[in-house]
Design an enzyme around this catalytic site. Structure first.
Site, PDB file in Angstrom:
ATOM      1  N   GLU A 100       0.788  -1.376  -0.067  1.00 52.87           N
ATOM      2  CA  GLU A 100      -0.028  -0.118  -0.040  1.00 52.87           C
ATOM      3  C   GLU A 100       0.902   1.483  -0.060  1.00 52.87           C
ATOM      4  O   GLU A 100       1.895   1.394   0.582  1.00 52.87           O
ATOM      5  CB  GLU A 100      -0.937   0.055   1.144  1.00 52.87           C
ATOM      6  N   GLU A 104      -2.996  10.361   3.056  1.00 54.26           N
ATOM      7  CA  GLU A 104      -4.296  10.620   3.951  1.00 54.26           C
ATOM      8  C   GLU A 104      -4.368  12.062   4.322  1.00 54.26           C
ATOM      9  O   GLU A 104      -3.235  12.694   4.582  1.00 54.26           O
ATOM     10  CB  GLU A 104      -4.170   9.810   5.111  1.00 54.26           C
ATOM     11  N   ASN A 119       2.551   6.814   4.241  1.00 57.97           N
ATOM     12  CA  ASN A 119       2.735   5.678   4.730  1.00 57.97           C
ATOM     13  C   ASN A 119       3.111   4.700   3.441  1.00 57.97           C
ATOM     14  O   ASN A 119       2.592   4.836   2.388  1.00 57.97           O
ATOM     15  CB  ASN A 119       1.858   5.096   5.600  1.00 57.97           C
ATOM     16  N   ASN A 127       3.757   1.031   9.496  1.00 55.46           N
ATOM     17  CA  ASN A 127       4.978   1.836  10.464  1.00 55.46           C
ATOM     18  C   ASN A 127       5.669   2.703   9.837  1.00 55.46           C
ATOM     19  O   ASN A 127       6.986   2.760  10.472  1.00 55.46           O
ATOM     20  CB  ASN A 127       5.320   0.822  11.397  1.00 55.46           C
ATOM     21  N   GLU A 129       5.279   5.926   8.902  1.00 58.26           N
ATOM     22  CA  GLU A 129       4.622   7.409   8.601  1.00 58.26           C
ATOM     23  C   GLU A 129       5.475   8.529   8.515  1.00 58.26           C
ATOM     24  O   GLU A 129       6.517   8.857   9.340  1.00 58.26           O
ATOM     25  CB  GLU A 129       3.526   7.536   9.669  1.00 58.26           C
ATOM     26  N   ASP A 193     -11.836   9.954  16.554  1.00 59.41           N
ATOM     27  CA  ASP A 193     -11.036   9.281  17.680  1.00 59.41           C
ATOM     28  C   ASP A 193      -9.476   9.827  17.527  1.00 59.41           C
ATOM     29  O   ASP A 193      -9.047   9.574  18.381  1.00 59.41           O
ATOM     30  CB  ASP A 193     -11.484   7.795  17.741  1.00 59.41           C
ATOM     31  N   TRP A 194      -9.033   9.804  16.197  1.00 58.28           N
ATOM     32  CA  TRP A 194      -7.669  10.166  16.136  1.00 58.28           C
ATOM     33  C   TRP A 194      -7.234  11.194  15.091  1.00 58.28           C
ATOM     34  O   TRP A 194      -6.102  11.565  15.183  1.00 58.28           O
ATOM     35  CB  TRP A 194      -6.969   8.570  15.682  1.00 58.28           C
ATOM     36  N   ARG A 272       9.652   5.424  19.885  1.00 57.83           N
ATOM     37  CA  ARG A 272       8.808   4.226  19.350  1.00 57.83           C
ATOM     38  C   ARG A 272       9.479   2.955  18.816  1.00 57.83           C
ATOM     39  O   ARG A 272       9.006   1.696  18.744  1.00 57.83           O
ATOM     40  CB  ARG A 272       8.176   4.772  17.821  1.00 57.83           C
TER      41      ARG A 272
END
Length: 284
Positions: A100, A104, A119, A127, A129, A193-194, A272
């Site tokens: 992918e 966004e 991404n 992961n 980003e 929510d995010w 991270r």
């Protein structure tokens, strides 16, 4: 001013027709897949709109699958208070180990900038980003968002300016999307929510319906297919895109964007990845 002759008028008409055809008709290239009438193709196939209200968002996908290509889309994003909305534009294959490539656009309150979230997934793993502010208002007019995907690298471009590159580092053990054909997908949906300030700002439904617009789709420089056995010619006579990498001037442009407008980079997020950054971060 001298009047056009018949020959000149016919030439101009032919040129305008050629421009129209080169832009690509949404009727020919895409299917609206969800939204129950909230996505529409208008202006003789030259404009597509997606809307979102409290009941549902909407979306569409390409008829073709692509295995490498240079794909352009002009987009105008939701204006005003777009907090909690996400306008997604991406390529994706299917299955549990999908590949992918993501654009966004995360909405914000009036007067605050959109966040462009990018991404890359390989074999079902993302992961990777990177996030940016844009150097213009993406709601005031159409701007061109491009994915250039070839065997050497994936380049993300905005109005022709590279903002990110993901190189093929298979020789160093990094998976790279090269064998799974992908379709183009786009949707406008709610993710309060995010999406905006980590979910702190919710969607204000008094501003609905929200709307994003698309035009001037171009997939001329691509390898594509419409069925499992029907591969379209990869434009062998004009496929410089197939081996394109960034030149020094383009690296300078990308550095400008990343220095001035990047707000998150997974390759600098040591908290991270306490066991060490992903391999490609030390190679790119």
């Amino acid at each position: 001013m001298a009047a056009f002759t018949t020959k000149q008028s016919l030439l101009l008409l032919s040129l305008l027709l050629l421009i129209s055809l080169s832009a690509g008709s949404f009727y020919d290239n895409f299917d609206i897949t969800w939204g129950n009438g909230r996505a529409n193709i208008v202006e003789s196939g030259q404009l597509l709109t997606c809307t979102l209200d409290k009941i549902s968002g909407s979306g569409f996908q390409s008829k073709k699958e692509y295995l490498f290509g240079k794909i352009d889309m002009k987009m105008k994003l939701v204006a005003g208070n777009s907090a909690g909305t996400v306008t997604a534009y991406y390529l994706s294959s299917k299955g549990e180990t999908w590949d992918e490539i993501d654009f966004e656009f995360l909405g914000n309150v009036t007067g605050q900038p959109y966040v462009l979230h990018t991404n890359v997934f390989t074999g079902g793993k993302g992961n990777r980003e990177m996030q940016f502010y844009l150097w213009f208002d993406p709601t005031a007019d159409f701007h061109t968002y491009t994915v250039l995907w070839n065997p050497l690298n994936i380049i993300f471009l905005v109005d022709g300016i590279p903002i990110r590159v993901f190189k093929n580092n298979e020789a160093n053990g990094v998976a790279y999307p090269k064998s799974q054909p992908m379709k183009i997908y786009s949707s406008l949906w709610e993710a309060d929510d995010w999406a905006t300030q980590g979910g702190k700002v919710k969607t204000d439904w008094t501003n609905a319906p929200f709307s994003a617009s698309y035009k001037s789709f171009n997939d001329v420089d691509c390898c594509s297919r419409t069925s499992l056995l029907n591969w379209v010619t990869c434009n062998a006579n004009s496929n410089s895109w197939m081996w394109t990498t960034l030149n020094s001037n383009q690296y300078g442009q990308m550095k400008w964007v990343q220095d001035d407008y990047m707000i998150y980079n997974y390759c600098t997020d040591f908290k991270r990845f306490p066991q060490g950054l992903p391999t490609e971060c030390n190679l790119n």
